[in-house]
Design a protein around this motif. Sequence first.
Motif, PDB file in Angstrom:
ATOM      1  N   ALA A 204     -13.828 -14.888  10.121  1.00 55.13           N
ATOM      2  CA  ALA A 204     -15.095 -14.439   9.531  1.00 55.13           C
ATOM      3  C   ALA A 204     -15.707 -13.326  10.373  1.00 55.13           C
ATOM      4  N   ASP A 205     -16.658 -12.605   9.791  1.00 52.40           N
ATOM      5  CA  ASP A 205     -17.329 -11.508  10.485  1.00 52.40           C
ATOM      6  C   ASP A 205     -18.192 -12.047  11.631  1.00 52.40           C
ATOM      7  N   ASP A 206     -18.183 -11.329  12.739  1.00 53.23           N
ATOM      8  CA  ASP A 206     -19.001 -11.678  13.904  1.00 53.23           C
ATOM      9  C   ASP A 206     -20.470 -11.399  13.575  1.00 53.23           C
ATOM     10  N   LEU A 207     -21.298 -12.412  13.697  1.00 57.33           N
ATOM     11  CA  LEU A 207     -22.724 -12.277  13.377  1.00 57.33           C
ATOM     12  C   LEU A 207     -23.366 -11.092  14.088  1.00 57.33           C
ATOM     13  N   TRP A 208     -23.022 -10.919  15.361  1.00 56.90           N
ATOM     14  CA  TRP A 208     -23.711  -9.901  16.159  1.00 56.90           C
ATOM     15  C   TRP A 208     -23.245  -8.483  15.865  1.00 56.90           C
ATOM     16  N   SER A 209     -22.190  -8.352  15.074  1.00 52.93           N
ATOM     17  CA  SER A 209     -21.671  -7.012  14.757  1.00 52.93           C
ATOM     18  C   SER A 209     -22.219  -6.471  13.445  1.00 52.93           C
ATOM     19  N   LEU A 210     -22.981  -7.285  12.717  1.00 53.24           N
ATOM     20  CA  LEU A 210     -23.375  -6.914  11.361  1.00 53.24           C
ATOM     21  C   LEU A 210     -24.714  -6.185  11.324  1.00 53.24           C
TER      22      LEU A 210
END
Length: 270
Positions: free
Chosen positions: A207-213
């Motif tokens: 899944a996508d890294d929360l902090w990169s979004l």
Amino acid sequence: MTTTPIGHADDSRLDDYRSLNDQAFRRRYEGDELFVVEGYVAIDRLVESGHTIRSVLLAPSRVERFSSHLDALAARGIPVFVADRAVIADVVGFDLHRGVVACAQRRPLRTIGELLAGAHRIALLEGLNDNENLGAIARAAKAFGFEGLLLDPTCTDPYSRRTVRVSMGEVLNLPMSRPAADQWTDALREVRDAGFEMWAMTPDPDADDLWSLAIPDRVAVLLGAEGPGLTGAALAAADRQVRIPISSTVDSLNVGQAAAVTFAAVTRPR
């Protein structure tokens, strides 16, 4: 007089508080109409929330701490009963060490359209069957400026005594909606159609890294129960799946903790 003394546990004016730990009895008694709040801070939030309060019950040692509310409650015709701790224990069925409890009327939940109108940050909860987790999520949502909760039909009661207590009463000031049993998929679609980007929270390493979004203007954070997590249908309905990066030595976060981290990340200064 802004308080009314009660001397006996069999006084009918205390019926709203009987057998608080008997869940079957409380479900029958409260139905979809009443709920009980305990603790100073939670009752402070209750008073602010605009719910119709039926009464308050205090131990004598708690009256002074509660005195700031007495005149306002008296002006609204809300009785404040005072009884010895032994009498309260006989009524509620255990030693209520907080010594302060209130009963109020539930408000109708909002329609999904009413919940979404004007909102930019909401949480969608699927299968949350633990009252403490729901309370923790509600408290975090209020703390980080989320504007409402959309609960699926299987979620636990947001007005349960434990949920209200763990939320410190904040759940009473959050707009909430719950679709009918066969309308959850339609509800998710309605959220997306209203312009929200839906983030399905998952520990999946892909899944996508929360902090990169980048944070969209309108975001709906979708959270599932501990253990099973989100259903396949909910994951498929989301715009993206999102994970919170944590140490490889830890299996996962509690859903209440995960919610707080996500809400903080979503509302951090851009």
